[in-house]
Design an enzyme around this catalytic site. Structure first.
Site, PDB file in Angstrom:
ATOM      1  N   TYR A  71     -55.631 -42.959 -18.750  1.00 51.94           N
ATOM      2  CA  TYR A  71     -54.821 -42.097 -19.621  1.00 51.94           C
ATOM      3  C   TYR A  71     -55.667 -41.474 -20.730  1.00 51.94           C
ATOM      4  O   TYR A  71     -55.456 -40.325 -21.117  1.00 51.94           O
ATOM      5  CB  TYR A  71     -53.616 -42.873 -20.173  1.00 51.94           C
ATOM      6  N   ASP A 108     -47.668 -33.479 -20.444  1.00 52.21           N
ATOM      7  CA  ASP A 108     -48.774 -32.891 -21.209  1.00 52.21           C
ATOM      8  C   ASP A 108     -48.340 -32.225 -22.517  1.00 52.21           C
ATOM      9  O   ASP A 108     -49.186 -31.820 -23.316  1.00 52.21           O
ATOM     10  CB  ASP A 108     -49.553 -31.883 -20.322  1.00 52.21           C
ATOM     11  N   HIS A 123     -40.284 -37.679 -17.907  1.00 53.46           N
ATOM     12  CA  HIS A 123     -41.284 -38.711 -17.625  1.00 53.46           C
ATOM     13  C   HIS A 123     -42.118 -39.071 -18.844  1.00 53.46           C
ATOM     14  O   HIS A 123     -43.156 -39.714 -18.702  1.00 53.46           O
ATOM     15  CB  HIS A 123     -42.203 -38.252 -16.480  1.00 53.46           C
ATOM     16  N   CYS A 131     -45.906 -49.441 -28.185  1.00 57.91           N
ATOM     17  CA  CYS A 131     -46.163 -50.867 -27.941  1.00 57.91           C
ATOM     18  C   CYS A 131     -45.511 -51.217 -26.611  1.00 57.91           C
ATOM     19  O   CYS A 131     -44.366 -50.830 -26.354  1.00 57.91           O
ATOM     20  CB  CYS A 131     -45.530 -51.708 -29.063  1.00 57.91           C
ATOM     21  N   CYS A 151     -50.969 -53.822 -30.391  1.00 54.16           N
ATOM     22  CA  CYS A 151     -49.958 -53.369 -31.347  1.00 54.16           C
ATOM     23  C   CYS A 151     -50.222 -54.039 -32.699  1.00 54.16           C
ATOM     24  O   CYS A 151     -50.345 -55.275 -32.765  1.00 54.16           O
ATOM     25  CB  CYS A 151     -48.570 -53.759 -30.825  1.00 54.16           C
ATOM     26  N   CYS A 154     -47.176 -56.663 -33.225  1.00 55.50           N
ATOM     27  CA  CYS A 154     -46.947 -57.899 -32.424  1.00 55.50           C
ATOM     28  C   CYS A 154     -48.124 -58.258 -31.531  1.00 55.50           C
ATOM     29  O   CYS A 154     -48.042 -59.200 -30.738  1.00 55.50           O
ATOM     30  CB  CYS A 154     -45.690 -57.715 -31.563  1.00 55.50           C
ATOM     31  N   GLY A 191     -43.179 -24.995 -10.055  1.00 52.93           N
ATOM     32  CA  GLY A 191     -44.429 -25.761 -10.018  1.00 52.93           C
ATOM     33  C   GLY A 191     -44.241 -27.245  -9.784  1.00 52.93           C
ATOM     34  O   GLY A 191     -44.951 -28.063 -10.376  1.00 52.93           O
ATOM     35  N   THR A 192     -43.268 -27.571  -8.923  1.00 48.30           N
ATOM     36  CA  THR A 192     -43.101 -28.987  -8.594  1.00 48.30           C
ATOM     37  C   THR A 192     -43.010 -29.161  -7.085  1.00 48.30           C
ATOM     38  O   THR A 192     -42.406 -28.359  -6.378  1.00 48.30           O
ATOM     39  CB  THR A 192     -41.864 -29.613  -9.269  1.00 48.30           C
ATOM     40  N   SER A 193     -43.609 -30.241  -6.605  1.00 47.47           N
ATOM     41  CA  SER A 193     -43.591 -30.512  -5.161  1.00 47.47           C
ATOM     42  C   SER A 193     -42.244 -31.047  -4.723  1.00 47.47           C
ATOM     43  O   SER A 193     -42.013 -31.315  -3.553  1.00 47.47           O
ATOM     44  CB  SER A 193     -44.703 -31.513  -4.808  1.00 47.47           C
TER      45      SER A 193
HETATM   46  C1  BV8 Z   1     -36.833 -44.367 -10.905  1.00 43.71           C
HETATM   47  C2  BV8 Z   1     -45.454 -40.087 -15.561  1.00 43.71           C
HETATM   48  C3  BV8 Z   1     -35.188 -46.065 -10.810  1.00 43.71           C
HETATM   49  C4  BV8 Z   1     -46.667 -40.913 -15.282  1.00 43.71           C
HETATM   50  C5  BV8 Z   1     -44.426 -39.623 -13.398  1.00 43.71           C
HETATM   51  C6  BV8 Z   1     -35.165 -42.387  -4.839  1.00 43.71           C
HETATM   52  C7  BV8 Z   1     -34.420 -42.632  -5.988  1.00 43.71           C
HETATM   53  C8  BV8 Z   1     -35.002 -43.235  -7.093  1.00 43.71           C
HETATM   54  C9  BV8 Z   1     -36.366 -43.584  -7.076  1.00 43.71           C
HETATM   55  C10 BV8 Z   1     -37.086 -43.332  -5.939  1.00 43.71           C
HETATM   56  C11 BV8 Z   1     -36.510 -42.744  -4.834  1.00 43.71           C
HETATM   57  N1  BV8 Z   1     -37.462 -42.622  -3.892  1.00 43.71           N
HETATM   58  C12 BV8 Z   1     -38.626 -43.097  -4.360  1.00 43.71           C
HETATM   59  C13 BV8 Z   1     -38.442 -43.546  -5.599  1.00 43.71           C
HETATM   60  C14 BV8 Z   1     -39.453 -44.174  -6.420  1.00 43.71           C
HETATM   61  C15 BV8 Z   1     -40.252 -43.163  -7.244  1.00 43.71           C
HETATM   62  C16 BV8 Z   1     -40.622 -41.912  -6.497  1.00 43.71           C
HETATM   63  O1  BV8 Z   1     -40.002 -40.870  -6.657  1.00 43.71           O
HETATM   64  N2  BV8 Z   1     -41.662 -41.988  -5.704  1.00 43.71           N
HETATM   65  C17 BV8 Z   1     -42.146 -40.797  -5.017  1.00 43.71           C
HETATM   66  C18 BV8 Z   1     -43.644 -40.887  -4.864  1.00 43.71           C
HETATM   67  C19 BV8 Z   1     -41.416 -40.685  -3.698  1.00 43.71           C
HETATM   68  N3  BV8 Z   1     -39.512 -42.788  -8.438  1.00 43.71           N
HETATM   69  C20 BV8 Z   1     -39.591 -43.590  -9.529  1.00 43.71           C
HETATM   70  O2  BV8 Z   1     -40.172 -44.661  -9.527  1.00 43.71           O
HETATM   71  C21 BV8 Z   1     -38.892 -43.097 -10.773  1.00 43.71           C
HETATM   72  N4  BV8 Z   1     -38.094 -44.168 -11.322  1.00 43.71           N
HETATM   73  O3  BV8 Z   1     -36.346 -43.704 -10.032  1.00 43.71           O
HETATM   74  O4  BV8 Z   1     -36.170 -45.411 -11.551  1.00 43.71           O
HETATM   75  C22 BV8 Z   1     -35.927 -47.104 -10.065  1.00 43.71           C
HETATM   76  C23 BV8 Z   1     -36.396 -48.196 -10.762  1.00 43.71           C
HETATM   77  C24 BV8 Z   1     -37.059 -49.209 -10.050  1.00 43.71           C
HETATM   78  C25 BV8 Z   1     -37.259 -49.084  -8.653  1.00 43.71           C
HETATM   79  C26 BV8 Z   1     -36.815 -47.941  -7.974  1.00 43.71           C
HETATM   80  C27 BV8 Z   1     -36.148 -46.950  -8.674  1.00 43.71           C
HETATM   81  C28 BV8 Z   1     -39.912 -42.729 -11.843  1.00 43.71           C
HETATM   82  C29 BV8 Z   1     -40.632 -41.467 -11.462  1.00 43.71           C
HETATM   83  C30 BV8 Z   1     -41.530 -41.025 -12.630  1.00 43.71           C
HETATM   84  C31 BV8 Z   1     -42.962 -41.285 -12.296  1.00 43.71           C
HETATM   85  N5  BV8 Z   1     -43.837 -40.793 -13.381  1.00 43.71           N
HETATM   86  N6  BV8 Z   1     -45.180 -39.215 -14.423  1.00 43.71           N
HETATM   87  C32 BV8 Z   1     -47.926 -40.087 -15.278  1.00 43.71           C
HETATM   88  O5  BV8 Z   1     -47.860 -38.849 -15.220  1.00 43.71           O
HETATM   89  O6  BV8 Z   1     -49.000 -40.710 -15.320  1.00 43.71           O
HETATM   90  S1  BV8 Z   1     -44.178 -38.547 -12.122  1.00 43.71           S
HETATM   91  C33 BV8 Z   1     -45.600 -37.674 -11.898  1.00 43.71           C
HETATM   92  O7  BV8 Z   1     -45.401 -37.085 -10.650  1.00 43.71           O
HETATM   93  C34 BV8 Z   1     -45.856 -36.557 -12.885  1.00 43.71           C
HETATM   94  O8  BV8 Z   1     -44.982 -36.570 -13.985  1.00 43.71           O
HETATM   95  C35 BV8 Z   1     -45.601 -35.289 -12.128  1.00 43.71           C
HETATM   96  O9  BV8 Z   1     -44.660 -34.482 -12.721  1.00 43.71           O
HETATM   97  C36 BV8 Z   1     -45.045 -35.785 -10.869  1.00 43.71           C
HETATM   98  C37 BV8 Z   1     -45.702 -35.090  -9.693  1.00 43.71           C
HETATM   99  O10 BV8 Z   1     -44.871 -34.211  -9.298  1.00 43.71           O
HETATM  100  P1  BV8 Z   1     -45.137 -32.636  -9.576  1.00 43.71           P
HETATM  101  O11 BV8 Z   1     -44.967 -32.368 -11.020  1.00 43.71           O
HETATM  102  O12 BV8 Z   1     -44.269 -31.943  -8.634  1.00 43.71           O
HETATM  103  O13 BV8 Z   1     -46.672 -32.368  -9.280  1.00 43.71           O
HETATM  104  P2  BV8 Z   1     -47.382 -32.254  -7.851  1.00 43.71           P
HETATM  105  O14 BV8 Z   1     -48.835 -32.298  -8.105  1.00 43.71           O
HETATM  106  O15 BV8 Z   1     -46.755 -33.197  -6.897  1.00 43.71           O
HETATM  107  O16 BV8 Z   1     -46.979 -30.778  -7.338  1.00 43.71           O
HETATM  108  C38 BV8 Z   1     -47.450 -29.634  -8.031  1.00 43.71           C
HETATM  109  C39 BV8 Z   1     -46.737 -28.449  -7.395  1.00 43.71           C
HETATM  110  O17 BV8 Z   1     -47.095 -27.269  -8.097  1.00 43.71           O
HETATM  111  C40 BV8 Z   1     -47.105 -28.225  -5.942  1.00 43.71           C
HETATM  112  O18 BV8 Z   1     -45.927 -27.978  -5.203  1.00 43.71           O
HETATM  113  C41 BV8 Z   1     -47.991 -26.975  -5.981  1.00 43.71           C
HETATM  114  O19 BV8 Z   1     -47.817 -26.185  -4.825  1.00 43.71           O
HETATM  115  C42 BV8 Z   1     -47.447 -26.253  -7.183  1.00 43.71           C
HETATM  116  N7  BV8 Z   1     -48.382 -25.391  -7.913  1.00 43.71           N
HETATM  117  C43 BV8 Z   1     -49.717 -25.582  -8.106  1.00 43.71           C
HETATM  118  N8  BV8 Z   1     -50.201 -24.596  -8.879  1.00 43.71           N
HETATM  119  C44 BV8 Z   1     -49.158 -23.772  -9.196  1.00 43.71           C
HETATM  120  C45 BV8 Z   1     -47.996 -24.280  -8.573  1.00 43.71           C
HETATM  121  N9  BV8 Z   1     -46.793 -23.689  -8.687  1.00 43.71           N
HETATM  122  C46 BV8 Z   1     -46.718 -22.570  -9.442  1.00 43.71           C
HETATM  123  N10 BV8 Z   1     -47.787 -22.023 -10.078  1.00 43.71           N
HETATM  124  C47 BV8 Z   1     -49.014 -22.595  -9.966  1.00 43.71           C
HETATM  125  N11 BV8 Z   1     -50.061 -22.029 -10.588  1.00 43.71           N
END
Ligand code: BV8
Length: 247
Positions: A71, A108, A123, A131, A151, A154, A191-193
């Site tokens: 980070y 960001d 997120h 902490c 922290c 604590c 801009g999200t996958s």
């Molecule tokens: C949760 C912080 C309950 C950390 C992040 C179903 C229901 C609930 C949960 C799940 C589920 N299925 C799976 C899960 C679990 C998990 C999940 O979703 N896993 C995925 C991998 C399938 N979800 C969770 O754990 C969530 N919690 O649901 O709580 C729970 C509790 C316990 C157990 C189960 C459930 C928490 C999710 C949050 C994770 N934290 N970020 C950090 O950043 O270090 S998410 C992280 O991923 C980032 O924040 C980021 O936003 C995200 C990635 O996604 P994108 O933003 O879309 O980025 P990516 O690179 O993938 O895509 C970029 C896109 O931009 C592409 O499409 C590209 O083509 C496009 N692009 C590129 N350049 C451009 C552009 N577009 C336009 N212009 C450009 N120039």
């Protein structure tokens, strides 16, 4: 990039007549600010790590220093990043629209830096440190060898104020995002996958409530087939083109 942009008439009409615009952004909107998207290959020493593995409580419990250093590296990456034309177009749209809700998956802070306000950060934000036990923000800690630092209150390890995979989103934030998605008549996914849940469900909630769904992305995603309009190209070009329709 001066690529000619044609906005389909039904999208122009939807934009002009919208009472409530919801925009959901992902890391793609920050790509043109020089921040690698979440899934892009990590550079340098982080190359061999999978973000999905590092952004978890397990990784932090197993190797707190590795996660803290990751980070710290990412904070360095964003330290000099500036909002781009895509972020700036959303600031202007927030002024134009009768009602506007900006929901971001990004950590960001570039939307706020650009001037967007009331941003729903689903997120969290890596510019904030908390902490790991008390979950309160910590802005100052003794510099020194400890990584992660402790922290001052604590002595628990500090951590970034982000939601890791396997952690729940802040209920009030996601509730506000769902309510806005249910209420809006135009939903932009930018801009999200469209993979990470539960954020990826918001566009489908909006669609079920009758909203016009638009995707702005340089490629296709699992949402593309459900969108009423899919604009392929960079957010930094397409969002200003949408704004031009209103100004
Ligand atoms: C949760 C912080 C309950 C950390 C992040 C179903 C229901 C609930 C949960 C799940 C589920 N299925 C799976 C899960 C679990 C998990 C999940 O979703 N896993 C995925 C991998 C399938 N979800 C969770 O754990 C969530 N919690 O649901 O709580 C729970 C509790 C316990 C157990 C189960 C459930 C928490 C999710 C949050 C994770 N934290 N970020 C950090 O950043 O270090 S998410 C992280 O991923 C980032 O924040 C980021 O936003 C995200 C990635 O996604 P994108 O933003 O879309 O980025 P990516 O690179 O993938 O895509 C970029 C896109 O931009 C592409 O499409 C590209 O083509 C496009 N692009 C590129 N350049 C451009 C552009 N577009 C336009 N212009 C450009 N120039």
């Amino acid at each position: 990039m001066n690529m000619p942009v044609t906005i389909p008439a039904k999208l122009s009409d939807a934009l002009v007549s919208a009472a409530h615009l919801v925009v959901l952004t992902g890391s793609g909107i920050s790509a043109e600010s020089g921040i690698p998207t979440f899934r892009e290959a990590q550079t340098g020493l982080w190359q061999r790590f999978d973000p999905l593995e590092l952004a978890t409580p397990t990784a932090f419990a197993t190797n707190p220093q590795l996660v803290w250093d990751w980070y710290a590296w990412r904070r360095q990456l964003i330290a000099d990043a500036k909002p781009n034309l895509g972020h700036q177009a959303l600031v202007a749209l927030q002024k134009y629209m009768p009602r506007f809700t900006l929901i971001t998956q990004n950590v960001d802070g570039l939307h706020q830096l650009a001037g967007s306000y009331d941003v729903l950060e689903l997120h969290g934000n890596i510019r904030r440190t908390i902490c790991s036990v008390e979950r309160i923000e910590v802005t100052d800690w003794p510099s020194g060898k400890d990584a992660p630092p402790r922290c001052p209150d604590c002595q628990a390890p500090l951590r970034p104020d982000v939601v890791w995979f396997g952690e729940s989103l802040r209920p009030e934030k996601f509730k506000a995002a769902v309510e806005a998605s249910e209420d809006c008549d135009l939903f932009l996914s930018v801009g999200t996958s469209a993979i990470v849940e539960p954020a990826a469900s918001l566009a489908h909630i909006a669609s079920r409530h009758g909203a016009f769904i638009v995707e702005v992305n340089t490629g296709k995603t699992p949402l593309t087939q459900f969108a009423d309009e899919s604009l392929i190209g960079p957010a930094g070009v397409l969002l200003p083109a949408l704004l031009k329709i209103l100004s």
